[in-house]
Design a protein around this motif. Structure first.
Motif, PDB file in Angstrom:
ATOM      1  N   ASN A   1      29.060  40.170  23.136  1.00 51.48           N
ATOM      2  CA  ASN A   1      29.574  39.884  24.463  1.00 51.48           C
ATOM      3  C   ASN A   1      29.589  38.387  24.719  1.00 51.48           C
ATOM      4  OD1 ASN A   1      30.007  42.510  25.352  1.00 51.48           O
ATOM      5  ND2 ASN A   1      27.921  42.743  26.075  1.00 51.48           N
ATOM      6  N   LEU A   2      30.554  37.987  25.490  1.00 54.40           N
ATOM      7  CA  LEU A   2      30.644  36.622  25.992  1.00 54.40           C
ATOM      8  C   LEU A   2      30.297  36.692  27.472  1.00 54.40           C
ATOM      9  CD1 LEU A   2      31.597  33.622  25.787  1.00 54.40           C
ATOM     10  CD2 LEU A   2      33.866  34.466  26.412  1.00 54.40           C
ATOM     11  N   VAL A   3      29.344  35.870  27.912  1.00 60.56           N
ATOM     12  CA  VAL A   3      28.908  35.897  29.309  1.00 60.56           C
ATOM     13  C   VAL A   3      29.341  34.598  29.975  1.00 60.56           C
ATOM     14  CG1 VAL A   3      26.952  36.114  30.877  1.00 60.56           C
ATOM     15  CG2 VAL A   3      26.921  37.312  28.683  1.00 60.56           C
ATOM     16  N   CYS A   4      29.979  34.733  31.141  1.00 65.29           N
ATOM     17  CA  CYS A   4      30.457  33.573  31.893  1.00 65.29           C
ATOM     18  C   CYS A   4      30.021  33.679  33.346  1.00 65.29           C
ATOM     19  CB  CYS A   4      31.978  33.501  31.848  1.00 65.29           C
ATOM     20  SG  CYS A   4      32.663  33.293  30.209  1.00 65.29           S
ATOM     21  N   TYR A   5      29.876  32.523  33.950  1.00 64.26           N
ATOM     22  CA  TYR A   5      29.569  32.440  35.379  1.00 64.26           C
ATOM     23  C   TYR A   5      30.587  31.515  36.025  1.00 64.26           C
ATOM     24  CZ  TYR A   5      27.390  31.093  39.753  1.00 64.26           C
ATOM     25  OH  TYR A   5      27.155  30.841  41.075  1.00 64.26           O
ATOM     26  N   VAL A   6      31.096  31.900  37.185  1.00 62.32           N
ATOM     27  CA  VAL A   6      32.006  31.058  37.962  1.00 62.32           C
ATOM     28  C   VAL A   6      31.255  30.614  39.204  1.00 62.32           C
ATOM     29  CG1 VAL A   6      34.185  30.958  39.236  1.00 62.32           C
ATOM     30  CG2 VAL A   6      34.035  32.279  37.110  1.00 62.32           C
ATOM     31  N   ARG A   7      31.130  29.324  39.368  1.00 64.59           N
ATOM     32  CA  ARG A   7      30.386  28.779  40.504  1.00 64.59           C
ATOM     33  C   ARG A   7      30.956  29.287  41.824  1.00 64.59           C
ATOM     34  NH1 ARG A   7      27.553  23.191  40.368  1.00 64.59           N
ATOM     35  NH2 ARG A   7      26.404  23.324  42.299  1.00 64.59           N
ATOM     36  N   GLY A   8      30.054  29.622  42.740  1.00 62.14           N
ATOM     37  CA  GLY A   8      30.472  30.134  44.031  1.00 62.14           C
ATOM     38  C   GLY A   8      30.625  31.645  44.079  1.00 62.14           C
ATOM     39  N   THR A   9      30.341  32.307  42.966  1.00 69.76           N
ATOM     40  CA  THR A   9      30.412  33.768  42.932  1.00 69.76           C
ATOM     41  C   THR A   9      29.012  34.329  42.679  1.00 69.76           C
ATOM     42  OG1 THR A   9      30.769  33.971  40.546  1.00 69.76           O
ATOM     43  CG2 THR A   9      32.718  33.629  41.928  1.00 69.76           C
ATOM     44  N   PRO A  10      28.772  35.591  43.023  1.00 68.34           N
ATOM     45  CA  PRO A  10      27.458  36.188  42.775  1.00 68.34           C
ATOM     46  C   PRO A  10      27.397  36.982  41.478  1.00 68.34           C
ATOM     47  CG  PRO A  10      28.680  37.591  44.258  1.00 68.34           C
ATOM     48  CD  PRO A  10      29.576  36.400  43.945  1.00 68.34           C
ATOM     49  N   PHE A  11      28.347  36.771  40.572  1.00 66.21           N
ATOM     50  CA  PHE A  11      28.438  37.616  39.385  1.00 66.21           C
ATOM     51  C   PHE A  11      28.327  36.843  38.075  1.00 66.21           C
ATOM     52  CE2 PHE A  11      31.144  39.614  42.621  1.00 66.21           C
ATOM     53  CZ  PHE A  11      30.540  40.858  42.710  1.00 66.21           C
ATOM     54  N   LEU A  12      27.756  37.519  37.080  1.00 65.61           N
ATOM     55  CA  LEU A  12      27.945  37.129  35.692  1.00 65.61           C
ATOM     56  C   LEU A  12      29.010  38.068  35.153  1.00 65.61           C
ATOM     57  CD1 LEU A  12      24.329  36.685  34.252  1.00 65.61           C
ATOM     58  CD2 LEU A  12      25.944  34.909  34.902  1.00 65.61           C
ATOM     59  N   SER A  13      29.989  37.539  34.455  1.00 66.89           N
ATOM     60  CA  SER A  13      31.044  38.356  33.863  1.00 66.89           C
ATOM     61  C   SER A  13      30.786  38.479  32.367  1.00 66.89           C
ATOM     62  CB  SER A  13      32.415  37.727  34.101  1.00 66.89           C
ATOM     63  OG  SER A  13      32.705  37.692  35.484  1.00 66.89           O
ATOM     64  N   TYR A  14      30.708  39.721  31.903  1.00 62.21           N
ATOM     65  CA  TYR A  14      30.480  40.025  30.494  1.00 62.21           C
ATOM     66  C   TYR A  14      31.808  40.467  29.880  1.00 62.21           C
ATOM     67  CZ  TYR A  14      25.399  40.236  31.270  1.00 62.21           C
ATOM     68  OH  TYR A  14      24.094  39.952  31.575  1.00 62.21           O
ATOM     69  N   PHE A  15      32.267  39.748  28.869  1.00 63.38           N
ATOM     70  CA  PHE A  15      33.498  40.084  28.176  1.00 63.38           C
ATOM     71  C   PHE A  15      33.133  40.731  26.845  1.00 63.38           C
ATOM     72  CE2 PHE A  15      34.512  36.683  31.057  1.00 63.38           C
ATOM     73  CZ  PHE A  15      35.752  37.028  31.563  1.00 63.38           C
ATOM     74  N   ASP A  16      33.569  41.971  26.641  1.00 63.55           N
ATOM     75  CA  ASP A  16      33.274  42.700  25.407  1.00 63.55           C
ATOM     76  C   ASP A  16      34.282  42.285  24.343  1.00 63.55           C
ATOM     77  OD1 ASP A  16      32.928  44.552  23.311  1.00 63.55           O
ATOM     78  OD2 ASP A  16      32.222  46.075  24.727  1.00 63.55           O
ATOM     79  N   MET A  17      33.818  41.541  23.348  1.00 71.16           N
ATOM     80  CA  MET A  17      34.683  40.999  22.308  1.00 71.16           C
ATOM     81  C   MET A  17      35.255  42.081  21.397  1.00 71.16           C
ATOM     82  SD  MET A  17      34.387  37.830  23.174  1.00 71.16           S
ATOM     83  CE  MET A  17      34.863  36.754  21.864  1.00 71.16           C
ATOM     84  N   LYS A  18      34.613  43.249  21.369  1.00 76.57           N
ATOM     85  CA  LYS A  18      35.061  44.337  20.496  1.00 76.57           C
ATOM     86  C   LYS A  18      35.975  45.325  21.210  1.00 76.57           C
ATOM     87  CE  LYS A  18      30.967  44.047  17.612  1.00 76.57           C
ATOM     88  NZ  LYS A  18      29.747  44.708  17.172  1.00 76.57           N
ATOM     89  N   LYS A  19      36.071  45.223  22.525  1.00 77.15           N
ATOM     90  CA  LYS A  19      36.875  46.157  23.310  1.00 77.15           C
ATOM     91  C   LYS A  19      37.953  45.426  24.094  1.00 77.15           C
ATOM     92  CE  LYS A  19      33.320  49.681  23.786  1.00 77.15           C
ATOM     93  NZ  LYS A  19      32.489  50.439  24.729  1.00 77.15           N
ATOM     94  N   ASP A  20      38.720  44.596  23.404  1.00 77.07           N
ATOM     95  CA  ASP A  20      39.859  43.899  24.000  1.00 77.07           C
ATOM     96  C   ASP A  20      39.472  43.107  25.249  1.00 77.07           C
ATOM     97  OD1 ASP A  20      42.535  43.165  23.821  1.00 77.07           O
ATOM     98  OD2 ASP A  20      43.202  44.801  25.117  1.00 77.07           O
ATOM     99  N   PHE A  21      38.291  42.467  25.190  1.00 75.18           N
ATOM    100  CA  PHE A  21      37.797  41.596  26.259  1.00 75.18           C
ATOM    101  C   PHE A  21      37.610  42.332  27.599  1.00 75.18           C
ATOM    102  CE2 PHE A  21      39.762  38.802  23.181  1.00 75.18           C
ATOM    103  CZ  PHE A  21      38.750  37.884  22.968  1.00 75.18           C
ATOM    104  N   GLN A  22      37.251  43.602  27.534  1.00 77.67           N
ATOM    105  CA  GLN A  22      36.953  44.372  28.742  1.00 77.67           C
ATOM    106  C   GLN A  22      35.845  43.664  29.515  1.00 77.67           C
ATOM    107  OE1 GLN A  22      35.802  48.395  27.937  1.00 77.67           O
ATOM    108  NE2 GLN A  22      35.062  48.740  30.010  1.00 77.67           N
ATOM    109  N   VAL A  23      36.022  43.545  30.844  1.00 76.85           N
ATOM    110  CA  VAL A  23      35.095  42.785  31.680  1.00 76.85           C
ATOM    111  C   VAL A  23      34.176  43.727  32.453  1.00 76.85           C
ATOM    112  CG1 VAL A  23      34.876  41.119  33.566  1.00 76.85           C
ATOM    113  CG2 VAL A  23      36.783  40.950  31.962  1.00 76.85           C
ATOM    114  N   THR A  24      32.874  43.416  32.408  1.00 75.58           N
ATOM    115  CA  THR A  24      31.875  44.075  33.232  1.00 75.58           C
ATOM    116  C   THR A  24      31.177  42.985  34.028  1.00 75.58           C
ATOM    117  OG1 THR A  24      31.516  45.739  31.520  1.00 75.58           O
ATOM    118  CG2 THR A  24      29.826  45.547  33.231  1.00 75.58           C
TER     119      THR A  24
END
Length: 154
Positions: A1-24
């Protein structure tokens, strides 16, 4: 997984590299004391460092957070240092995951937290100015720091 944070949001976004970048998305407001907020976060994540099943987050509010990587559940909050929106907090894990290393903007030391007790166990001195970056080896307990004093310490 690739984990990203966007400033000003309350979320960490997890991108599944094996499932076509599905976001959780994992809400950082989980747990007791969040006052029911789901769309606001009172801090920004400035650095993220994984270790096994955990992810360490450095924030701009003098708080480091340890979360479970898969669930986003907060398991520890680490305090005792100073960082704000103008600082550059950096983190690193010890080889075995027992300790977390981090810088602080109010001193030229490297802070060492014991994860199990959530307490500071050491402050490593040596720089003449604030530490601006650090690297910790996954193969040994070697930590490398660089500072605004233009020196690198191993």
């Amino acid at each position: 997984n690739l984990v990203c944070y966007v400033r000003g949001t309350p979320f960490l976004s997890y991108f599944d590299m094996k499932k076509d970048f599905q976001v959780t998305k994992h809400n950082l407001n989980q747990g007791a004391g969040n006052a029911g907020f789901t769309d606001h976060c009172s801090f920004a994540v400035m650095d993220m460092v994984p270790h096994g099943d955990y992810l360490a987050l450095a924030t701009d509010t003098s708080r480091n957070i340890i979360i479970e990587f898969e669930t986003g559940k907060q398991v520890r909050n680490l305090y005792g240092h100073q960082n704000d929106g103008f600082s550059t907090p950096k983190l690193g894990w010890s080889q075995n995951g027992q300790y977390l290393y981090g810088n602080t903007q109010d001193a030229s030391s490297l802070v060492v937290w014991d994860i199990a007790s959530a307490t500071i166990v050491d402050r490593l001195e040596g720089h003449g100015n604030t530490i601006r970056d650090l690297f910790s080896s996954k193969l040994s307990d070697t930590v490398v720091t660089t500072s605004f004093d233009k020196k690198t310490h191993i």
